[in-house]
Design a protein around this motif. Structure first.
Motif, PDB file in Angstrom:
ATOM      1  N   SER A 142       1.180  -1.248   0.109  1.00 32.58           N
ATOM      2  CA  SER A 142      -0.185  -0.065   0.453  1.00 32.58           C
ATOM      3  C   SER A 142       0.715   1.533   0.079  1.00 32.58           C
ATOM      4  O   SER A 142       1.685   1.439   1.162  1.00 32.58           O
ATOM      5  CB  SER A 142      -0.867  -0.030   1.206  1.00 32.58           C
ATOM      6  N   VAL A 143       0.434   2.024  -0.969  1.00 34.95           N
ATOM      7  CA  VAL A 143       1.521   3.277  -1.487  1.00 34.95           C
ATOM      8  C   VAL A 143       1.112   4.015  -1.154  1.00 34.95           C
ATOM      9  O   VAL A 143       0.087   4.507  -2.564  1.00 34.95           O
ATOM     10  CB  VAL A 143       2.534   3.086  -2.874  1.00 34.95           C
ATOM     11  N   GLY A 144      -0.011   4.589  -0.740  1.00 31.59           N
ATOM     12  CA  GLY A 144      -0.622   5.915  -0.234  1.00 31.59           C
ATOM     13  C   GLY A 144      -1.862   5.854  -0.397  1.00 31.59           C
ATOM     14  O   GLY A 144      -2.474   4.795  -0.233  1.00 31.59           O
ATOM     15  N   SER A 145      -2.935   5.919  -1.844  1.00 36.24           N
ATOM     16  CA  SER A 145      -4.016   5.364  -2.094  1.00 36.24           C
ATOM     17  C   SER A 145      -3.808   4.544  -3.166  1.00 36.24           C
ATOM     18  O   SER A 145      -4.890   4.075  -3.866  1.00 36.24           O
ATOM     19  CB  SER A 145      -4.765   6.781  -2.796  1.00 36.24           C
ATOM     20  N   HIS A 146      -2.521   4.312  -3.857  1.00 35.24           N
ATOM     21  CA  HIS A 146      -2.767   2.800  -4.597  1.00 35.24           C
ATOM     22  C   HIS A 146      -2.220   1.479  -3.806  1.00 35.24           C
ATOM     23  O   HIS A 146      -1.472   1.514  -2.913  1.00 35.24           O
ATOM     24  CB  HIS A 146      -1.376   3.771  -5.624  1.00 35.24           C
ATOM     25  N   ASP A 147      -2.938   0.235  -4.016  1.00 32.67           N
ATOM     26  CA  ASP A 147      -2.787  -1.217  -3.328  1.00 32.67           C
ATOM     27  C   ASP A 147      -1.277  -1.044  -4.866  1.00 32.67           C
ATOM     28  O   ASP A 147      -2.694  -1.583  -5.784  1.00 32.67           O
ATOM     29  CB  ASP A 147      -3.513  -1.205  -3.066  1.00 32.67           C
ATOM     30  N   PHE A 148      -0.840  -2.843  -4.458  1.00 34.44           N
ATOM     31  CA  PHE A 148      -0.557  -3.633  -5.648  1.00 34.44           C
ATOM     32  C   PHE A 148      -0.246  -4.849  -4.848  1.00 34.44           C
ATOM     33  O   PHE A 148      -0.596  -4.979  -3.390  1.00 34.44           O
ATOM     34  CB  PHE A 148       0.774  -3.141  -5.524  1.00 34.44           C
ATOM     35  N   PHE A 149      -1.020  -5.818  -5.927  1.00 34.97           N
ATOM     36  CA  PHE A 149      -0.870  -6.816  -5.443  1.00 34.97           C
ATOM     37  C   PHE A 149      -0.679  -8.070  -6.521  1.00 34.97           C
ATOM     38  O   PHE A 149      -0.929  -7.787  -7.711  1.00 34.97           O
ATOM     39  CB  PHE A 149      -2.535  -7.634  -5.395  1.00 34.97           C
ATOM     40  N   ASP A 150       0.452  -8.880  -5.356  1.00 30.56           N
ATOM     41  CA  ASP A 150       1.642  -9.740  -6.934  1.00 30.56           C
ATOM     42  C   ASP A 150       0.087 -10.733  -6.702  1.00 30.56           C
ATOM     43  O   ASP A 150      -0.071 -11.127  -5.942  1.00 30.56           O
ATOM     44  CB  ASP A 150       2.439 -10.012  -6.453  1.00 30.56           C
ATOM     45  N   PHE A 151       0.879 -11.637  -7.937  1.00 29.62           N
ATOM     46  CA  PHE A 151      -0.193 -12.421  -8.406  1.00 29.62           C
ATOM     47  C   PHE A 151       0.225 -14.413  -8.199  1.00 29.62           C
ATOM     48  O   PHE A 151      -0.123 -15.180  -8.326  1.00 29.62           O
ATOM     49  CB  PHE A 151      -1.183 -12.469  -9.960  1.00 29.62           C
ATOM     50  N   GLY A 152       1.415 -14.075  -6.949  1.00 28.16           N
ATOM     51  CA  GLY A 152       1.424 -15.443  -6.656  1.00 28.16           C
ATOM     52  C   GLY A 152       2.521 -15.364  -6.295  1.00 28.16           C
ATOM     53  O   GLY A 152       3.711 -15.187  -7.586  1.00 28.16           O
ATOM     54  N   ILE A 153       4.215 -15.444  -4.862  1.00 29.66           N
ATOM     55  CA  ILE A 153       4.870 -15.236  -5.032  1.00 29.66           C
ATOM     56  C   ILE A 153       5.618 -16.489  -4.134  1.00 29.66           C
ATOM     57  O   ILE A 153       4.904 -17.815  -3.643  1.00 29.66           O
ATOM     58  CB  ILE A 153       5.250 -14.452  -3.679  1.00 29.66           C
ATOM     59  N   LYS A 154       6.792 -17.560  -4.771  1.00 33.60           N
ATOM     60  CA  LYS A 154       7.159 -18.526  -4.910  1.00 33.60           C
ATOM     61  C   LYS A 154       7.973 -18.819  -3.965  1.00 33.60           C
ATOM     62  O   LYS A 154       8.321 -19.360  -2.768  1.00 33.60           O
ATOM     63  CB  LYS A 154       7.419 -19.279  -5.869  1.00 33.60           C
ATOM     64  N   ASP A 155       9.428 -17.345  -4.175  1.00 37.39           N
ATOM     65  CA  ASP A 155      10.000 -17.479  -2.629  1.00 37.39           C
ATOM     66  C   ASP A 155      10.454 -15.854  -2.741  1.00 37.39           C
ATOM     67  O   ASP A 155       9.948 -15.238  -2.983  1.00 37.39           O
ATOM     68  CB  ASP A 155      11.693 -17.988  -3.293  1.00 37.39           C
ATOM     69  N   GLU A 156      12.006 -16.066  -0.977  1.00 41.95           N
ATOM     70  CA  GLU A 156      12.157 -14.044  -1.032  1.00 41.95           C
ATOM     71  C   GLU A 156      12.300 -13.401  -2.112  1.00 41.95           C
ATOM     72  O   GLU A 156      12.194 -12.298  -2.300  1.00 41.95           O
ATOM     73  CB  GLU A 156      12.944 -13.920  -0.170  1.00 41.95           C
TER      74      GLU A 156
END
Length: 182
Positions: free
Chosen positions: A127-141
């Motif tokens: 969450s950055v200010g009024s923008h939200d960013f979502f990744d579609f599936g994380i496998k590792d660091e």
């Protein structure tokens, strides 16, 4: 009638020329080992992002007070969903499956991000200010670091020299030729 038609054609050609100028690749020389620059895109009326080479962004929905879209690799191996405006904070929505919340400082900016696990899929949400960013599936660091590196290039405000995400979806083939990975 001929005058109106001539004015309309002139305006259309002017808009086409303006878009063509905006998608010209940057010709600055890059130092050895440096990433090639990609495009800079106005995601919503309130923020823009500088994308690495091989990525593009487009606006999917414009609700006048809320916006949604995607940032993705041209080869579709990585996709980031973004939402902005009058929408509910992901920190309020994801309370139960939340694994952790962290704060990251990049330059003079600080933003919060969290890891959510639902149905064996891990997702990072920033969450950055009024923008939200979502990744579609994380496998590792390493994927988390790559995701945060991209989102770290987000800036609030207007960018007059940026591509507008409202129009990029129709320009995908041209953008891929100019900004795809080489």
């Amino acid at each position: 009638m001929k005058y109106v038609l001539a004015v309309a054609i002139s305006m259309l050609l002017g808009c086409t020329f303006a878009v063509a100028q905006q998608i010209e690749p940057k010709t600055e020389s890059t130092p050895a080992g440096a990433e090639l620059a990609g495009m800079t895109v106005q995601l919503t009326p309130y923020g823009y992002i500088e994308l690495p080479r091989g990525y593009w962004a487009y606006l999917e929905k414009d609700y006048m007070d809320a916006w949604t879209g995607y940032i993705e690799k041209f080869d579709a191996t990585s996709k980031i969903y973004f939402a902005a405006g009058l929408s509910q904070s992901p920190f309020e929505v994801y309370t139960d499956p939340m694994e952790w919340t962290r704060t990251l400082k990049m330059g003079d900016r600080e933003f919060a991000y969290l890891l959510v696990k639902t149905n064996e899929i891990k997702r990072v949400i920033v969450s950055v200010g009024s923008h939200d960013f979502f990744d579609f599936g994380i496998k590792d660091e390493a994927e988390i670091d790559g995701f945060l590196k991209i989102i770290g290039k987000y800036r609030k405000g207007r960018c007059e020299s940026c591509l507008n995400s409202r129009w990029t979806k129709g320009l995908r083939k041209s953008l891929e030729k100019r900004f795809g990975e080489k």
